[in-house]
Motif scaffolding. Structure first.
Motif: not given
Ligand code: NDP
Length: 331
Positions: A34-36, A76-80, A108-111
């Motif tokens: 959710d994070v690049t 880019k991020s869709t992580h809070d 691209r990894v898990n936030g």
């Protein structure tokens, strides 16, 4: 067409023969997350050397972009917890082992895996420390939790001229410990003294089979070497002391006796950086930013361009790297 970036890719053929090549990837090729992050700096750890040379089964998914740690900027991020522009560090969590890693322009990894780049540190500073240096701090923290203060007596650091060893010496000396550095490279004596080593011993003293109990020489230690070396370090640890073990440069075995544990109350403290919980990572990185002498970090680190990352990985396995290698990404 999507933007592309350079990456190192490890593949395996039908006969399970591993090969390493340069390739161009786009963000569409990256794995889930959710994070690049735009990778600004990475590094070469011993584990990266094992992955690229195929000397140990570090890579457990093919093809794979290696590289177990990086520092860079969120794009880019869709992580809070993260937004575009945040500066971040990643160490471990299987990145460069089962998840596409640092040796690429983007990751691209898990936030949840990321920690903030501490104030005052650049991505290159963070990678001069890298997983090796962050693990050295985890070892220092483990010794502290066990009450190994400078007043208790000397501490030994094995694999002294390597990445974990160099940072461990600088951190321990900075806290006022009398540090005994064990190295196979006598030619690096001046370097190790500059980092704060008070005494230097030849690693041959520790690399043969250990006696159950040896002369008590240190109150504690940080061991990056394993095998006979760790067995000897344990056998020479004084009553009530502790040894933080994090590495296997000599071997994964531990040909030791229980004598140090049951006759001297010595403790063996295992240290893992890959799955360490986030609070511990945050504490380690904040302390590194505060406690690691910037001048010493400069002495520890050398910088190579991204194009040299494959040869640097071979060098670390062949014992040709002193301290830490920072890999600078193309601008
Ligand atoms: P380096 O290669 O930078 O350092 C290892 C050092 O160990 C060498 O510089 C050398 O020191 C010494 N050494 C190498 N081969 C031998 C041998 N056969 N016998 C005795 N000493 C030897 O690696 P790193 O510092 O990056 O990593 C050190 C170890 O820690 C590795 O095994 C790595 O996998 C492990 N590690 C573990 C982590 C964890 O989470 N537990 C995280 C990071 C690293 P000198 O030249 O001074 O003798």
């Amino acid at each position: 067409m999507a933007d592309t970036f350079q990456a190192v890719l490890i593949s395996r053929d039908e006969d399970k023969k591993q090969s390493v090549e340069w390739t161009e990837l786009s963000e569409d090729d990256l794995m889930e997350g959710d994070v690049t992050v735009a990778v600004e700096a990475t590094t070469v750890n011993y584990k990266d050397g094992l992955a690229i040379t195929g000397k140990a089964p570090v890579v457990r998914r093919f093809p794979l972009v290696p590289g177990i740690d990086f520092a860079g900027t969120v794009t880019k991020s869709t992580h809070d917890g993260w937004k575009e522009g945040d500066k971040v560090i990643l160490n471990g969590w299987g990145v460069g082992e089962t998840h596409y890693g640092a040796y690429a322009g983007r990751a691209r990894v898990n936030g949840d895996w990321l920690v903030p780049l501490p104030d005052g540190m650049t991505p290159k500073d963070a990678m001069a420390v890298g997983t090796a240096g962050y693990t050295a701090m985890l070892c220092v923290m483990a010794l502290e939790r066990h009450g190994i203060t400078p007043e208790r007596g000397p501490v030994v650091v094995t694999g002294a001229a390597g990445g974990v060893g160099s940072v461990a010496i600088a951190l321990l000396a900075g806290q006022g410990h009398h540090v005994i550095a064990s190295t196979g490279r006598a030619s690096e004596a001046d370097y190790l003294k500059e980092l704060g080593a008070a005494e230097i011993i030849d690693r041959d003293e520790l690399s043969g089979p250990a006696r159950p109990l040896g002369k008590e020489r240190w109150a504690g230690g940080i061991d990056a070497v394993g095998s006979h070396t760790l067995a000897n370090v344990l056998s020479m640890t004084s009553y009530g002391g502790a040894v933080a073990a994090c590495g296997l440069a000599q071997g994964m075995d531990l040909p030791a006796s229980v004598a140090p544990f049951i006759l001297r109350g010595v403790s063996l403290l295992g240290v893992d950086s890959v799955m360490a919980p986030k609070e511990l990572r945050m504490e380690a990185w904040q302390r590194i930013a505060k406690e690691l002498d910037h001048k010493k970090l400069g002495a520890i680190a050398s910088v190579v361009p991204f194009s040299d990352v494959i040869s640097a990985a071979t060098d670390i396995i062949e014992g040709r790297v002193r301290g830490r290698v920072v890999v600078e990404m193309p601008g």
